[in-house]
Design an enzyme around this catalytic site. Sequence first.
Site, PDB file in Angstrom:
ATOM      1  N   SER A 130      -0.808   1.321  -6.848  1.00  0.00           N
ATOM      2  CA  SER A 130      -1.448   1.243  -5.237  1.00  0.00           C
ATOM      3  C   SER A 130      -2.951   0.933  -5.295  1.00  0.00           C
ATOM      4  CB  SER A 130      -1.283   2.305  -4.383  1.00  0.00           C
ATOM      5  OG  SER A 130      -1.905   2.212  -3.278  1.00  0.00           O
ATOM      6  N   TYR A 155      -1.420  10.868  -2.193  1.00  0.00           N
ATOM      7  CA  TYR A 155      -0.554   9.729  -2.827  1.00  0.00           C
ATOM      8  C   TYR A 155      -1.394   8.879  -3.595  1.00  0.00           C
ATOM      9  CZ  TYR A 155       1.223   4.913  -2.334  1.00  0.00           C
ATOM     10  OH  TYR A 155       1.603   3.812  -2.513  1.00  0.00           O
TER      11      TYR A 155
END
Length: 338
Positions: A130, A155
């Site tokens: 990501s 995350y």
Amino acid sequence: MRDGKILVTGAAGFIGYHYCRSLLADGYEVVGIDNFNDYYDPALKRARLAELEGRPGFAFHTVDLADREAMEALFAAHRFSIVVHLAAQAGVRYSISNPHAYVQSNLNGFLHILEGCRAQQVQHLVYASSSSVYGANERLPFSVHDNVDHPISLYAATKKSNELMAHTYAHLYGIPTTGLRFFTVYGPWGRPDMAYFKFTKAVLEGQPIEVYNHGDMRRDFTYIDDIVDGMRGITERVAHANDAWNPAAPDAGSSRAPYRLYNIGNHRPEALMDFIAVIERATGRSADMKLLPMQPGDVRQTYADIDELRRDTGFDPKTSIDEGIPRFVAWYRDYYGV
């Protein structure tokens, strides 16, 4: 049917669905898995899956990545040549209130993927990282050659951990691994937790939208068809060792092991207020904006350096938000009967 079987995790997810559809259209044999968790409405995931089921070459299993025995049984039952790992617990803000879900799915689950690849000597593991891994880094555009040791959300930390784990398995066991750092993917069949989806829903319902950092944000919005094109270009380009890698000045995006990282984005950051204006034009309605401060774990700007992916695969994203957002709004109106 093409030779070799591809495992796609998160096949009922947004990117997974579009990627599977592309593979199946070209005659690949695909095994998809998903656990249909309730992070967002599972009905949307099942609707995506319904679009895939019945297509030649597609098989599906309901499996949770964190279930070690189920994952071992999955790998034992199939002989995968390529594994494309897209399943994960997503979302920056959700990771602040639900950290354990990220450890279970993104760390334990990824370990089970790596162990399955090791047991089968898979030819190539492609996995989703990501743009969030860039964290506190403010050097633009974001480059895979830069250090990313300062995540600002759990995350992001789990995605950075995936890259480290992948490198370890590439080094120890020679498993070719390629990580793709996705930049704000949007389009039809998208995720309801994403801003563009929330904005469209609210605008069409006459509800206010929450705009963080008072609208002073930019995102490298990337249309789903461009993402799939980039993924297809990398899937069969098996990662290899960088013979020029220098341990005295190590390149973060490659290694002496068969390990690669790529940014996959539009290379064209858009101002959030301009993005909202496109949604307004596509819906034919004005947005009632509630301006709020920056949220914990968020970043002001993302901007992908895609030179490596362009060089190695010819990746060339073509879809502007003026094209992509109206396509999403048309899908949204049709799917929800608005």
